[in-house]
Design a protein around this motif. Sequence first.
Motif, PDB file in Angstrom:
ATOM      1  N   LEU A 174       3.255   3.776  13.584  1.00  0.00           N
ATOM      2  CA  LEU A 174       3.535   4.251  12.217  1.00  0.00           C
ATOM      3  C   LEU A 174       3.667   5.775  12.197  1.00  0.00           C
ATOM      4  N   ARG A 177      -3.594   6.380   5.367  1.00  0.00           N
ATOM      5  CA  ARG A 177      -4.071   5.442   4.340  1.00  0.00           C
ATOM      6  C   ARG A 177      -3.390   4.078   4.446  1.00  0.00           C
ATOM      7  N   SER A 178      -2.088   4.064   4.724  1.00  0.00           N
ATOM      8  CA  SER A 178      -1.416   2.767   4.792  1.00  0.00           C
ATOM      9  C   SER A 178      -1.845   2.024   6.070  1.00  0.00           C
ATOM     10  N   SER A 214       0.834  -1.207   0.000  1.00  0.00           N
ATOM     11  CA  SER A 214       0.000   0.000   0.000  1.00  0.00           C
ATOM     12  C   SER A 214       0.868   1.256   0.000  1.00  0.00           C
ATOM     13  N   GLU A 265      -1.028  11.763   5.224  1.00  0.00           N
ATOM     14  CA  GLU A 265      -1.933  10.998   4.355  1.00  0.00           C
ATOM     15  C   GLU A 265      -1.425   9.566   4.182  1.00  0.00           C
ATOM     16  N   LEU A 266      -0.115   9.429   3.974  1.00  0.00           N
ATOM     17  CA  LEU A 266       0.472   8.093   3.811  1.00  0.00           C
ATOM     18  C   LEU A 266       0.274   7.254   5.067  1.00  0.00           C
ATOM     19  N   PRO A 326       1.413  15.230   2.789  1.00  0.00           N
ATOM     20  CA  PRO A 326       1.577  13.893   2.172  1.00  0.00           C
ATOM     21  C   PRO A 326       1.985  12.794   3.153  1.00  0.00           C
ATOM     22  N   ARG A 327       2.860  13.126   4.130  1.00  0.00           N
ATOM     23  CA  ARG A 327       3.319  12.070   5.035  1.00  0.00           C
ATOM     24  C   ARG A 327       2.222  11.615   5.993  1.00  0.00           C
ATOM     25  N   ILE A 386       6.357  11.899  -2.065  1.00  0.00           N
ATOM     26  CA  ILE A 386       7.407  11.676  -1.053  1.00  0.00           C
ATOM     27  C   ILE A 386       8.537  10.942  -1.767  1.00  0.00           C
ATOM     28  N   ALA A 435       7.232  10.556  12.230  1.00  0.00           N
ATOM     29  CA  ALA A 435       7.609  11.756  12.984  1.00  0.00           C
ATOM     30  C   ALA A 435       9.095  11.771  13.344  1.00  0.00           C
ATOM     31  N   SER A 460      -4.998   0.175   5.298  1.00  0.00           N
ATOM     32  CA  SER A 460      -4.754  -1.088   4.602  1.00  0.00           C
ATOM     33  C   SER A 460      -4.175  -2.123   5.570  1.00  0.00           C
TER      34      SER A 460
END
Lengths: 221, 221
Positions: free
Chosen positions: B181, B146-147, A154, B142-143, B139-140, A165, B186, B150
């Motif tokens: 995560l 979202r990950s 993912s 969001e990653l 973006p980080r 990224i 961070a 999953s």
Amino acid sequence: MGVDERRQQLIGVALELFSRRSPDEVSIDEIASAAGISRPLVYHYFPGKLSLYEAALKRAAEDLADRFVEPHEGSLGSRLLRVMRRFFDFVDEHGRGFSALMRGGPAVGASATNVLIDSVRQAAYDQILSHMGIVDAPPRLELVVRSWISLAESTALIWLDGRRIPRKELEAQLVYDFAALAAVSAAYDEEMATLLRQMVKDEPPDGPFADLIGRLVALAS
Amino acid sequence: MGVDERRQQLIGVALELFSRRSPDEVSIDEIASAAGISRPLVYHYFPGKLSLYEAALKRAAEDLADRFVEPHEGSLGSRLLRVMRRFFDFVDEHGRGFSALMRGGPAVGASATNVLIDSVRQAAYDQILSHMGIVDAPPRLELVVRSWISLAESTALIWLDGRRIPRKELEAQLVYDFAALAAVSAAYDEEMATLLRQMVKDEPPDGPFADLIGRLVALAS
């Protein structure tokens, strides 16, 4: 060209096209033209687009499974990092096709492609266990390794969606994520704690796992 | 029964059957018999098994998305834990159907079901961001979110395959995994570090995040 040679050439040409676009967007005509042969000749070697797609997918799956093979040398963290680099190389090379496949693939032949995807996941799982020196994984370790593999998938898919990224950062992050998921499991299970201690005992002070712990301690304070 | 009432009843009966077995194993005859009506009458309301399957899936998707809705009260860790409990309730209720769907679903209608699955993922993502009080995720972040979603899916699928780890343990583990995560991200990004500090500042000393940190510190020493 001999029959097998021609088949292999067609698979290579098809894989190249399927890597850059969704399978639905690639036509037999295009594959024929890219291979420099006629459309009927393509059908002589492959009964239809689906069988050619499956052959291309099979080659890609073998290629990906090969990238998980890593010498049993150095710390686990550094080995995983090298594997993640090769994984992102693969994702980069086959970007569009990888996304299309992992997001459901073509409607036809879904069960055959799922079997192939599962075989690659299993190959990755077996490799990781062999690097940990474990033959029979307890359920919690199996969960950590298998769910981390899906996290790697993912993460790669999210990366492909805009590439916002740098991939180098994500390759390292997935190695840290592996350690973090194992640590969370170990924090609540004695068997996992023993496995984790064994896993990190050979980690060098300048390796990825030690780096993560140092940074997390700094973050917490 | 009125037309809409009868349709809703059929969807309920079908969902019940599709939850316990793979869609390929459920026949229209069986649905008709379970609903106490004739086969032609089923076809009067739904043109075929696929449309009934999609209607059942739509209801299940709405049900699942509803379970992510959680009052904005208490710490983030305790909210996530309640959501994970409801998520595992859902997975438990629809076990066989959930597995079949997430492992590729029925060959026909794959793109419609993928759209539905993605809409549930998006609903989960939106809920989590709203609980973090964030409108526009970098973006980080969001990653990570979202990950993690999953990861929750794959953890549930692995659980369903033999149920070898108690689900209560996995519900809590996924909450810890979320924190882990986020912490990994961070540790290597200042913006994420700021977000993480904000996220944990209201965590009570007896909450899941504090518990995890305490145990990890004990594990490291």
